[in-house]
Design an enzyme around this catalytic site. Structure first.
Site, short mmCIF file in Angstrom:
data_model
loop_
_atom_site.label_atom_id
_atom_site.label_comp_id
_atom_site.label_asym_id
_atom_site.label_seq_id
_atom_site.Cartn_x
_atom_site.Cartn_y
_atom_site.Cartn_z
CB SER A 26 12.28 -6.06 4.46
OG SER A 26 12.79 -7.20 3.82
NE ARG A 30 14.06 -5.10 9.12
CZ ARG A 30 14.14 -6.24 8.42
NH1 ARG A 30 13.10 -6.66 7.73
NH2 ARG A 30 15.25 -6.94 8.41
NE ARG A 126 14.16 -20.08 5.01
CZ ARG A 126 13.86 -18.84 4.66
NH1 ARG A 126 12.61 -18.47 4.56
NH2 ARG A 126 14.82 -17.97 4.42
CB SER A 171 22.15 -12.73 7.73
OG SER A 171 20.82 -12.92 8.14
CG ASP A 319 15.04 -11.69 -0.94
OD1 ASP A 319 15.57 -12.73 -0.51
OD2 ASP A 319 14.63 -10.79 -0.20
CE LYS A 346 18.05 -15.87 1.31
NZ LYS A 346 18.00 -15.00 2.49
NE ARG A 391 11.64 -12.86 -2.85
CZ ARG A 391 10.77 -11.86 -2.66
NH1 ARG A 391 10.06 -11.39 -3.66
NH2 ARG A 391 10.61 -11.32 -1.47
C1 S3P Z 1 15.21 -10.18 4.85
C2 S3P Z 1 16.54 -10.46 4.72
C3 S3P Z 1 17.07 -11.42 3.74
C4 S3P Z 1 16.04 -11.76 2.66
C5 S3P Z 1 14.68 -11.98 3.21
C6 S3P Z 1 14.19 -10.77 3.98
C7 S3P Z 1 14.80 -9.21 5.89
O1 S3P Z 1 17.45 -12.61 4.41
O2 S3P Z 1 16.45 -12.88 1.92
O3 S3P Z 1 13.77 -12.25 2.16
O4 S3P Z 1 13.67 -8.69 5.83
O5 S3P Z 1 15.61 -8.95 6.80
P1 S3P Z 1 18.91 -12.76 5.08
O6 S3P Z 1 19.09 -11.59 5.93
O7 S3P Z 1 18.90 -14.02 5.86
O8 S3P Z 1 19.85 -12.82 3.92
#
Ligand code: S3P
Length: 437
Positions: A26, A30, A126, A171, A319, A346, A391
């Site tokens: 994540s 970013r 998705r 989310s 996750d 997911k 995963r």
């Molecule tokens: C993530 C947010 C999560 C997570 C994903 C990564 C992110 O999803 O499951 O693997 O980097 O913002 P959600 O925000 O849809 O729950």
């Protein structure tokens, strides 16, 4: 995506030694996005060399951003400023990454040019309406495939309006998409959530100099500022460490040290869940890295028992459910999970996928629409399908360490999205695991 790959996993040795797992996925996504939009050169250290984050970097390169990779895990991003991206020549391929597609939908809605986001077979199934609807209310024009599925055709424009959005889901992807669109919007963009989701976008925007207000469950910013280049040090990914926390808890004689693990409280729900199950996981050194809490974690084998999982933990371990399901299947007694319906959308349907795989190994698992009831016991060897979900593959390799025989895990190439070195790292610590079989 690489050719289809199976793994053969089976009981190995007690897990011993120490490891630093790769950088947080994540945070890596970013870091590239904000560094690209910043003014000046940003150096990213600890960048995840995984297919998902490489896809994000490739997308920004195709929009004219110079990204150098002087060594593994290091990126030097020459930011082009908020309005400096250029239209790419072709479609932007997010591969398997929902994070890339959803965050980019927001970011690209603010550009002066149009873009098309595509993904692989899993990502193409998705749901995207969760970002398309609120972005539409901000003035974005985005066309999707049938049923709100990818591909996304984004007609960029500058006159987005801020929004005050009450999300019914917790989310981080939706929140982040709106905040990134909000950089380009008139007025304030505010997102509220029923439970706080991971806050990396907010923290990183602040580190790049953009004023942002956030506290648990709410984040807000205004358009019209600038991002200034900065250094980013990416912590080790808690979600990758999670497999080893579970494996070392389960395998008798194990004693592992996991170094520099990202401990953002919005990510560490599994730690609380495992401790509630009786796990012996200690924080042996705490620190801070690039504004994020990090810690060395020492995990030793301990007998686990089932729990009723506190629903409040769900977003903080969203996750980690495949790994938790494995812990539950090998614990004593019953584990009940509720309020985790998001697992069905997911990279695969993780409730159905884990229930089917664990049952094939002899576990008793009942599925519910938003969770599962798992009776702990013994597992035997067999053949299971990871459904092409990284995963699931890694969690099933953990399960195999305590199975009565060898487990063939099908379709594991997707592990390259988040943790390409997993088979080597796991085998180095004592896992019985052979990839590419
Ligand atoms: C993530 C947010 C999560 C997570 C994903 C990564 C992110 O999803 O499951 O693997 O980097 O913002 P959600 O925000 O849809 O729950």
């Amino acid at each position: 995506m690489a050719a289809r790959q199976d793994w053969l996993a089976g009981p190995g040795a007690p897990l011993r030694g120490e490891l630093r797992v790769p950088g947080d996925k994540s945070v890596s996504h970013r870091a590239v996005m904000l560094a690209a939009l910043a003014e000046g050169e940003s150096r990213i250290e600890g960048f995840l060399e995984g297919a998902d984050t490489l896809a994000t970097a490739a997308i920004f390169r195709s929009m004219g951003v110079c990204i150098e990779a002087p060594s593994a895990g290091v990126r030097s991003v020459h930011g082009v400023g908020l309005h400096g991206l250029q239209a790419a020549k072709g479609e932007l391929d997010c591969g398997n990454s929902g994070t890339a597609m959803r965050l980019l939908a927001g970011l690209l809605a603010g550009q002066a040019f149009a873009s098309t986001l595509i993904g692989d077979a899993s990502l193409s199934c998705r749901p995207m309406r969760r970002v398309l609807d609120p972005l539409g209310r901000m003035g974005a024009r985005i066309e999707s495939g049938e049923g709100g599925l990818p591909p996304l055709r984004i007609h960029g424009k500058y006159d987005l309006q801020g929004i005050d959005f009450n999300n019914e889901l917790a989310s981080a992807q939706v929140k982040s998409a709106l905040l990134l669109a909000g950089l380009y919007a008139c007025g304030e963009t505010r997102v509220r959530e029923p439970r706080p989701s991971r806050d990396y976008t907010e923290r990183m925007l602040a580190a790049f100099g953009w004023p942002v207000r956030f506290r648990g469950g709410e984040a807000a910013l205004e358009g019209g500022h600038r991002l200034r280049a900065t250094g980013v040090r990416v912590p080790a990914d808690f979600s990758s460490a999670a497999f080893f926390l579970v494996a070392a808890s389960l395998v008798p004689g194990s004693d592992l040290l996991l170094r520099g693990v990202g401990m953002n409280p919005r990510r560490t729900g599994l730690l609380a869940a495992l401790r509630a199950m009786g796990a012996d996981i200690r924080i042996v050194a705490e620190g801070e890295q690039g504004g994020e809490p990090v810690a060395d974690l020492r995990v030793r084998h301990a007998p686990l028992h089932g729990i009723e999982l506190d629903e409040a933990l769900v977003p903080d371990m969203i996750d980690e459910f495949p790994a938790l399901f494995v812990a539950a299947a090998l614990a004593e007694g019953r584990t009940v999970v509720r309020g985790a319906g998001e697992l069905r959308v997911k990279e695969s349907d993780r409730i159905a996928g884990m229930a089917t795989a664990l049952r094939a190994l002899g576990a008793r698992v009942g599925e519910t629409p938003d969770g599962a009831v798992i009776e702990g016991g013994r597992l035997h060897g067999g053949e299971v399908d990871s459904l092409g979900d990284h995963r699931l593959a890694m969690s099933l390799a953990v399960a195999a360490q305590r199975a009565g025989g060898e487990v063939r895990i099908r379709d594991c190439a997707n592990v390259a999205t988040s943790y390409p070195d997993f088979p080597g790292h796991a085998a180095g610590l004592g896992f019985g695991l052979r990839a590419n079989v």
